[in-house]
Design a protein around this motif. Sequence first.
Motif, PDB file in Angstrom:
ATOM      1  N   THR A  62       0.815  -1.221   0.000  1.00 23.23           N
ATOM      2  CA  THR A  62       0.000   0.000   0.000  1.00 23.23           C
ATOM      3  C   THR A  62       0.845   1.266   0.000  1.00 23.23           C
ATOM      4  N   THR A  64       2.979   4.498  -1.265  1.00 18.91           N
ATOM      5  CA  THR A  64       2.700   5.476  -2.310  1.00 18.91           C
ATOM      6  C   THR A  64       3.991   5.908  -2.990  1.00 18.91           C
ATOM      7  N   GLY A  68       7.037   3.108  -3.296  1.00 17.82           N
ATOM      8  CA  GLY A  68       5.971   2.229  -2.809  1.00 17.82           C
ATOM      9  C   GLY A  68       5.483   1.269  -3.867  1.00 17.82           C
ATOM     10  N   ARG A  69       5.356   1.762  -5.077  1.00 15.24           N
ATOM     11  CA  ARG A  69       4.885   0.901  -6.174  1.00 15.24           C
ATOM     12  C   ARG A  69       5.926  -0.154  -6.538  1.00 15.24           C
TER      13      ARG A  69
END
Length: 271
Positions: A62, A64, A68-69
């Motif tokens: 989760t 960002t 994060g991705r």
Amino acid sequence: MKATLGTILRVFYQPWIRGSEHIPASGPAILASNHLAVIDSFFLPLMIPREVVFLGKQDYFTGTGIKGRLVAAFMRGVGTIPVDRAGGKASEAALQTGLRRLREGGLFGIYPEGTRSPDGRLYRGKTGVARLALESGAPVVPVAMIGTNIAQPIGKRIPKMHRIGVVVGRPLDFSRYRGLENDRFVLRAITDEIMYELMRLSGQEYVDVYAATMKNRIAAAKKEAGRKDAGRGEPPTVTATSPVGAPGGRPVPPHVVPEPEPETTAAPPTA
């Protein structure tokens, strides 16, 4: 993803694996591993031919921003399943996820300690692994990660270059306890047997305390140290928990951390 990551990790970390022949070529099995660093969940799946699924905290999926991705994509690429560890039903949800995977004939990875070791020692195992073994009927394959805590100490996001190894033990059969998955004494005995094998394979010292409990003690001591420091007093130290022999009251085996052998390398990565 697996082929690409496997190549990169092999080049930079030169991982080695010993005992991979103990992992069944087909059919369900539980890979029970010690847990020293986040990257434990990266190296083991990438170093064996069969696909193995681990559970990972939902936070990994989760994040960002670009970072994060990337983390989320990496976790999915190595077969990590997100699980919410909050709430009383989290353990049951994790158990059911593992059972589904095993009933499909796959490999399911689990960390009996429940969380990463705070200091490199081996901590008391939680009995979920024993219940999973009895309800599924699958063998338990003990797996010792070597050196991942040196490559990635707690608090360090990006691992440094350090050779990492995996030692795989012989499968443990607990079919003699079939039907006793609700007997807490049997579950504890099975868990202790698994932890003993992990201690023997890894060379870690064993502490008869849950890793989460030790982490809470360390956090509390740091908090108190902050108060003492603000008041110009002497900061407290964390009371070390001494090893208590081996799980289940067994004698401690000689602790010899396996050395990598040139001919023992990671299996070629597969797509």
